[in-house]
Design a protein around this motif. Structure first.
Motif, short mmCIF file in Angstrom:
data_model
loop_
_atom_site.label_atom_id
_atom_site.label_comp_id
_atom_site.label_asym_id
_atom_site.label_seq_id
_atom_site.Cartn_x
_atom_site.Cartn_y
_atom_site.Cartn_z
N VAL A 1 0.84 -1.19 0.00
CA VAL A 1 0.00 0.00 0.00
C VAL A 1 0.88 1.24 0.00
O VAL A 1 2.01 1.22 0.50
N ILE A 2 0.36 2.30 -0.58
CA ILE A 2 1.01 3.61 -0.55
C ILE A 2 -0.06 4.66 -0.80
O ILE A 2 -1.08 4.38 -1.43
N GLY A 3 0.18 5.86 -0.29
CA GLY A 3 -0.77 6.93 -0.50
C GLY A 3 -0.07 8.27 -0.68
O GLY A 3 1.10 8.43 -0.33
N LEU A 4 -0.80 9.20 -1.25
CA LEU A 4 -0.31 10.56 -1.44
C LEU A 4 -1.40 11.52 -1.01
O LEU A 4 -2.50 11.50 -1.55
N GLU A 5 -1.09 12.34 -0.02
CA GLU A 5 -2.00 13.42 0.37
C GLU A 5 -1.49 14.68 -0.31
O GLU A 5 -0.28 14.92 -0.36
N ILE A 6 -2.41 15.49 -0.80
CA ILE A 6 -2.02 16.70 -1.53
C ILE A 6 -2.38 17.93 -0.71
O ILE A 6 -3.51 18.07 -0.23
N TYR A 7 -1.39 18.79 -0.58
CA TYR A 7 -1.53 20.05 0.15
C TYR A 7 -0.99 21.15 -0.75
O TYR A 7 0.22 21.34 -0.84
N GLY A 8 -1.89 21.86 -1.41
CA GLY A 8 -1.46 22.92 -2.32
C GLY A 8 -0.61 22.35 -3.44
O GLY A 8 -1.05 21.46 -4.17
N ASN A 9 0.62 22.85 -3.57
CA ASN A 9 1.53 22.41 -4.62
C ASN A 9 2.45 21.27 -4.18
O ASN A 9 3.44 20.98 -4.87
N TYR A 10 2.16 20.65 -3.05
CA TYR A 10 3.05 19.64 -2.50
C TYR A 10 2.29 18.37 -2.16
O TYR A 10 1.11 18.40 -1.85
N GLY A 11 3.03 17.26 -2.17
CA GLY A 11 2.47 15.99 -1.79
C GLY A 11 3.14 15.48 -0.53
O GLY A 11 4.31 15.76 -0.26
N LEU A 12 2.39 14.71 0.26
CA LEU A 12 2.91 14.05 1.44
C LEU A 12 2.73 12.56 1.21
O LEU A 12 1.60 12.07 1.12
N LEU A 13 3.85 11.85 1.07
CA LEU A 13 3.80 10.41 0.88
C LEU A 13 3.34 9.77 2.17
O LEU A 13 3.86 10.07 3.24
N ARG A 14 2.36 8.90 2.06
CA ARG A 14 1.81 8.23 3.24
C ARG A 14 1.87 6.72 3.07
O ARG A 14 1.58 6.19 2.01
N SER A 15 2.24 6.06 4.13
CA SER A 15 1.93 4.66 4.32
C SER A 15 2.48 3.70 3.28
O SER A 15 1.76 2.82 2.81
N LEU A 16 3.74 3.82 2.91
CA LEU A 16 4.34 2.80 2.05
C LEU A 16 4.66 1.58 2.91
O LEU A 16 5.47 1.66 3.83
N ALA A 17 4.00 0.49 2.60
CA ALA A 17 4.23 -0.76 3.34
C ALA A 17 4.02 -1.94 2.41
O ALA A 17 3.14 -1.92 1.54
N VAL A 18 4.83 -2.97 2.61
CA VAL A 18 4.71 -4.22 1.86
C VAL A 18 4.75 -5.36 2.88
O VAL A 18 5.58 -5.35 3.79
N SER A 19 3.85 -6.32 2.71
CA SER A 19 3.83 -7.48 3.61
C SER A 19 5.20 -8.16 3.58
O SER A 19 5.80 -8.30 2.52
N PRO A 20 5.68 -8.60 4.75
CA PRO A 20 7.02 -9.20 4.82
C PRO A 20 7.27 -10.32 3.80
O PRO A 20 8.32 -10.38 3.19
N GLN A 21 6.29 -11.17 3.57
CA GLN A 21 6.50 -12.29 2.66
C GLN A 21 6.54 -11.86 1.19
O GLN A 21 6.91 -12.66 0.33
N TYR A 22 6.21 -10.60 0.89
CA TYR A 22 6.23 -10.10 -0.48
C TYR A 22 7.36 -9.10 -0.73
O TYR A 22 7.45 -8.53 -1.81
N ARG A 23 8.20 -8.90 0.25
CA ARG A 23 9.30 -7.94 0.09
C ARG A 23 10.36 -8.50 -0.86
O ARG A 23 10.41 -9.69 -1.11
N LYS A 24 11.17 -7.61 -1.37
CA LYS A 24 12.27 -7.95 -2.30
C LYS A 24 11.75 -8.46 -3.64
O LYS A 24 12.42 -9.21 -4.33
N GLN A 25 10.52 -8.06 -3.98
CA GLN A 25 9.94 -8.43 -5.27
C GLN A 25 9.65 -7.21 -6.12
O GLN A 25 9.02 -7.31 -7.17
N GLY A 26 10.06 -6.03 -5.65
CA GLY A 26 9.86 -4.80 -6.42
C GLY A 26 8.52 -4.13 -6.21
O GLY A 26 8.22 -3.14 -6.88
#
Length: 130
Positions: free
Chosen positions: A34-59
């Motif tokens: 999962v990943i998210g982007l919150e937008i504030y005016g001309n800028y973004g705030l990256l939110r919540s980049l997470a990958v389940s442990p068993q799916y890591r190292k797969q890009g």
């Protein structure tokens, strides 16, 4: 999605009610990233980049991050900010640079994640967008 974020020790209490600009990776009906982007005016705030442990190292994280960066560019945002306690080396490899809290755009400073959800020990990072 919130179960994955909670397991990754990422905040969920302040997630927007509408998860517009959030992406999920799914395998056999199971949320694997999962990943998210919150937008504030001309800028973004990256939110919540997470990958389940068993799916890591797969890009999966790279694909999700690329989607958010493409979204930010399509919306003509100037930069993406993020706060992290555990992934600064990953984001450095992706072109993000560390900065002090005083260098953050005022629009981002007003976000719930920046103002009170993430601890002051979290590293602030930024990537300029062209």
């Amino acid at each position: 999605m919130t179960a994955l974020l909670t397991a990754a020790k990422l905040p969920v209490s302040d997630l927007p009610t509408s998860l517009t600009n959030f992406y999920v990776a799914v395998d056999a009906g199971k949320v694997t990233g999962v990943i998210g982007l919150e937008i504030y005016g001309n800028y973004g705030l990256l939110r919540s980049l997470a990958v389940s442990p068993q799916y890591r190292k797969q890009g999966i994280a790279n694909i999700l991050l690329n989607e958010v960066e493409c979204l930010a560019k399509s919306k003509k945002l100037k930069a993406i900010y993020l706060l992290t306690e555990t992934a600064s080396e990953y984001f450095k490899r992706k072109g993000y640079v560390s900065l002090s809290r005083g260098e953050v755009a005022d629009e981002i400073k007003g976000s719930s994640e920046f103002s009170h959800v993430c601890p002051v020990s979290a590293m602030v990072m930024k990537k300029e967008l062209n």
